[in-house]
Enzyme design. Sequence first.
Site, PDB file in Angstrom:
ATOM      1  N   GLY A  72       0.844  -1.173   0.057  1.00  0.00           N
ATOM      2  CA  GLY A  72      -0.022  -0.173   0.081  1.00  0.00           C
ATOM      3  C   GLY A  72       1.021   1.504   0.051  1.00  0.00           C
ATOM      4  N   ALA A 201      -2.776  -6.210  -0.234  1.00  0.00           N
ATOM      5  CA  ALA A 201      -3.322  -7.403   0.013  1.00  0.00           C
ATOM      6  C   ALA A 201      -3.643  -7.801   1.407  1.00  0.00           C
ATOM      7  CB  ALA A 201      -2.669  -8.570  -0.893  1.00  0.00           C
ATOM      8  N   HIS A 202      -2.643  -7.548   2.265  1.00  0.00           N
ATOM      9  CA  HIS A 202      -2.890  -7.681   3.633  1.00  0.00           C
ATOM     10  C   HIS A 202      -3.887  -6.972   4.689  1.00  0.00           C
ATOM     11  CE1 HIS A 202      -0.742  -4.669   5.916  1.00  0.00           C
ATOM     12  NE2 HIS A 202      -0.509  -4.092   4.810  1.00  0.00           N
ATOM     13  N   THR A 238      11.512  -8.158 -10.835  1.00  0.00           N
ATOM     14  CA  THR A 238      10.920  -9.438 -11.171  1.00  0.00           C
ATOM     15  C   THR A 238       9.693  -9.687 -10.080  1.00  0.00           C
ATOM     16  OG1 THR A 238      13.110 -10.355 -11.644  1.00  0.00           O
ATOM     17  CG2 THR A 238      11.467 -11.825 -11.196  1.00  0.00           C
ATOM     18  N   CYS A 327       1.564   2.601  12.311  1.00  0.00           N
ATOM     19  CA  CYS A 327       2.843   3.281  12.355  1.00  0.00           C
ATOM     20  C   CYS A 327       2.929   4.162  13.622  1.00  0.00           C
ATOM     21  CB  CYS A 327       2.919   4.103  11.148  1.00  0.00           C
ATOM     22  SG  CYS A 327       2.335   3.260   9.653  1.00  0.00           S
TER      23      CYS A 327
END
Length: 395
Positions: A72, A201-202, A238, A327
């Site tokens: 994110g 995604a998390h 990659t 955070c």
Amino acid sequence: MEKTVYLDYAATTFVKPEVVEAMMPYYTKYFGNPSSLYSIARDTKNAIDESRAVVAKAINADRSEVYFTGGGCEADNWALKGIAFANKNKGNHIITTKIEHHAIEETCKFLARNGFEITYLSVDEEGFINLEELKNAITDKTILVSVMFANNEVGTIQPIKEIGAICKEKKVLFHTDAVQATGHVHIDVKEMNIDLLSMAAHKFYGPKGVGALYIRKGVKIDNLIHGGGQERGKRASTENIASIVGMGKALELALEHMKEDSERLTKLRDKLIDGIFEKIPYAKLNGSRGDKRMPGNVNFSFIGIEGEALLLLLDSEGICASTGSACASGSLDPSHVLLAMGLPHETAHGSLRLSLGEGSTEEDVDYVLEVLPKIVKRLRDMSPLWEDFLKRGDK
Ligand SMILES: *Cc1c(COP(=O)(O)O)cnc(C)c1O
């Protein structure tokens, strides 16, 4: 510890077993570099394309408009820096809000040090921006508006469609940090006129370290990460194939169950909110009581109490919670979000976020309602702030 009640789903989620299962073959069997020309590489390339199609469909975008990132924060950094540097010939003004995630806040500070001008929109006591203030803030130098979809601390969902309409009318780009919202509430980038959208995604039961940025076709943006030709030349490195596959699978599952999950969590959330009001005097709910609140979000301030002390005592009873953003939880600063919503410093210090999710049950809520009032009472009994408050009388 015997009992663990995890109530920090807004910080991160576990990965669903079906998601792990979908990912596993991409570590061992299909490990080819998607840029290579042999057939095991084609398998990985196809897997990425399939995941991209799922992500695109989830927000009503075209698959060519979805770019995978390393989470994110990266998507937020890319959106802001990429638009700022690619469009600086048009103007140097960016509009955001006072309640953004640090990924946006700190990126704006960086851009301010590099010649950009940032306007921070204020919010009302429930955390909503004012659309008139937004309209008035847009000038002929404005290149981008960035307003988060749903707030990570207090769960307030902004009027995204209305913001999108204003940006379209004024011909400025609109980015939204939808990391909290994706997979949990309805998103449609066409209907809402969104030009760029960040996700991770998390926050919806996928793996950590993978996310995506939606970039509307035709939007001019610079690279954040330069190098190879991956992600159609826009994001080198990659591909994190297994994680990308996991993100697609997690989002597919989230969309399938969105309606019933949201209804179940809303009920649990309201039970927790009502219970706290009932059992704890002078509890202040932060955020909105209406339907523009994230289904799993509960955020309270308790007069006379330090958030950190509260978290430690809750932890000793097996309850994982937070004072707001993950955070900020190493620091003693009061929440910038709560301050922007008009809370005084001492109340902004005493906030508690309980975020519900997939594993949350009625029993969890009952357990919190049994433990939390005792802890709040214990802390208040030794708090000089609380003593002062009682002396001053009912406020
Ligand atoms: C979690 C979160 C982020 C950061 O996502 P990462 O994947 O941890 O980099 C950004 N914005 C919001 C609103 C968030 O909740």
